[in-house]
Scaffold this motif. Structure first.
Motif, PDB file in Angstrom:
ATOM      1  N   GLN A  87     -15.393  53.475 -34.406  1.00 20.77           N
ATOM      2  CA  GLN A  87     -16.080  52.454 -33.615  1.00 20.77           C
ATOM      3  C   GLN A  87     -15.995  52.894 -32.164  1.00 20.77           C
ATOM      4  O   GLN A  87     -14.904  53.198 -31.663  1.00 20.77           O
ATOM      5  CB  GLN A  87     -15.418  51.095 -33.782  1.00 20.77           C
ATOM      6  N   ALA A  88     -17.139  52.935 -31.485  1.00 21.65           N
ATOM      7  CA  ALA A  88     -17.174  53.369 -30.092  1.00 21.65           C
ATOM      8  C   ALA A  88     -17.963  52.369 -29.268  1.00 21.65           C
ATOM      9  O   ALA A  88     -18.994  51.858 -29.716  1.00 21.65           O
ATOM     10  CB  ALA A  88     -17.788  54.755 -29.989  1.00 21.65           C
ATOM     11  N   PHE A  89     -17.456  52.116 -28.068  1.00 23.67           N
ATOM     12  CA  PHE A  89     -18.092  51.163 -27.169  1.00 23.67           C
ATOM     13  C   PHE A  89     -18.085  51.717 -25.753  1.00 23.67           C
ATOM     14  O   PHE A  89     -17.094  52.300 -25.318  1.00 23.67           O
ATOM     15  CB  PHE A  89     -17.327  49.825 -27.143  1.00 23.67           C
ATOM     16  N   SER A  90     -19.161  51.519 -25.046  1.00 24.11           N
ATOM     17  CA  SER A  90     -19.216  51.796 -23.612  1.00 24.11           C
ATOM     18  C   SER A  90     -19.346  50.463 -22.903  1.00 24.11           C
ATOM     19  O   SER A  90     -20.225  49.649 -23.228  1.00 24.11           O
ATOM     20  CB  SER A  90     -20.412  52.687 -23.267  1.00 24.11           C
ATOM     21  N   LEU A  91     -18.470  50.222 -21.946  1.00 26.63           N
ATOM     22  CA  LEU A  91     -18.414  48.944 -21.254  1.00 26.63           C
ATOM     23  C   LEU A  91     -18.437  49.155 -19.746  1.00 26.63           C
ATOM     24  O   LEU A  91     -18.000  50.201 -19.254  1.00 26.63           O
ATOM     25  CB  LEU A  91     -17.125  48.199 -21.632  1.00 26.63           C
ATOM     26  N   GLU A  92     -18.906  48.154 -19.027  1.00 29.12           N
ATOM     27  CA  GLU A  92     -18.818  48.150 -17.575  1.00 29.12           C
ATOM     28  C   GLU A  92     -17.838  47.057 -17.171  1.00 29.12           C
ATOM     29  O   GLU A  92     -17.835  45.969 -17.761  1.00 29.12           O
ATOM     30  CB  GLU A  92     -20.182  47.861 -16.946  1.00 29.12           C
ATOM     31  N   LYS A  93     -17.016  47.349 -16.161  1.00 31.33           N
ATOM     32  CA  LYS A  93     -16.095  46.324 -15.663  1.00 31.33           C
ATOM     33  C   LYS A  93     -16.933  45.182 -15.125  1.00 31.33           C
ATOM     34  O   LYS A  93     -17.882  45.374 -14.377  1.00 31.33           O
ATOM     35  CB  LYS A  93     -15.205  46.907 -14.582  1.00 31.33           C
ATOM     36  N   PHE A  94     -16.580  43.975 -15.509  1.00 33.23           N
ATOM     37  CA  PHE A  94     -17.376  42.807 -15.150  1.00 33.23           C
ATOM     38  C   PHE A  94     -16.600  41.872 -14.216  1.00 33.23           C
ATOM     39  O   PHE A  94     -17.011  41.601 -13.116  1.00 33.23           O
ATOM     40  CB  PHE A  94     -17.816  42.087 -16.424  1.00 33.23           C
ATOM     41  N   ILE A  95     -15.453  41.400 -14.678  1.00 32.34           N
ATOM     42  CA  ILE A  95     -14.597  40.544 -13.858  1.00 32.34           C
ATOM     43  C   ILE A  95     -13.188  41.094 -13.940  1.00 32.34           C
ATOM     44  O   ILE A  95     -12.672  41.351 -15.021  1.00 32.34           O
ATOM     45  CB  ILE A  95     -14.611  39.079 -14.362  1.00 32.34           C
ATOM     46  N   GLU A  96     -12.571  41.264 -12.794  1.00 28.01           N
ATOM     47  CA  GLU A  96     -11.186  41.721 -12.749  1.00 28.01           C
ATOM     48  C   GLU A  96     -10.371  40.703 -11.964  1.00 28.01           C
ATOM     49  O   GLU A  96     -10.788  40.284 -10.881  1.00 28.01           O
ATOM     50  CB  GLU A  96     -11.092  43.095 -12.087  1.00 28.01           C
ATOM     51  N   LEU A  97      -9.255  40.296 -12.506  1.00 30.22           N
ATOM     52  CA  LEU A  97      -8.412  39.305 -11.829  1.00 30.22           C
ATOM     53  C   LEU A  97      -7.162  39.958 -11.298  1.00 30.22           C
ATOM     54  O   LEU A  97      -6.679  40.918 -11.801  1.00 30.22           O
ATOM     55  CB  LEU A  97      -8.040  38.185 -12.795  1.00 30.22           C
TER      56      LEU A  97
END
Length: 97
Positions: A87-97
């Motif tokens: 399983q592979a996913f590419s993600l973009e950082k959206f919200i960082e706390l």
């Protein structure tokens, strides 16, 4: 930034072979142009389950790596060791706390 997550399952005997391949290639992958972070995580409930987490400056950097001889050589050795589909996913950082 692009975060790439790849989850892999191996048979126990093949997990050691995967670790050898990863160890031999981790610095080359981490130092590939555009890669800013690389780590290997082991499944807490399955010692033959691993996840790679890598950070890339841009989608194009990740794609350049995926088209590289380095990727083809490493993937060619690792792919036959899988006991399940990855399983592979590419993600973009959206919200960082």
């Amino acid at each position: 930034m692009i975060i790439r997550i790849v989850h892999m399952h191996f048979n126990e005997a093949d997990a050691e072979e995967f670790l050898t391949i990863f160890e031999k290639n981790k610095h080359a992958i981490r130092n590939f142009e555009g890669c800013t972070h690389l780590e290997l995580l082991r499944d807490a409930n399955n010692p033959a389950g691993f996840t790679t987490l890598s950070h890339w400056n841009r989608e194009q950097d990740l794609e350049q790596y995926r088209q590289s001889e380095l990727f083809r050589a490493v993937w060619g050795k690792v792919k036959p060791l899988f006991s399940e589909r990855t399983q592979a996913f590419s993600l973009e950082k959206f919200i960082e706390l």
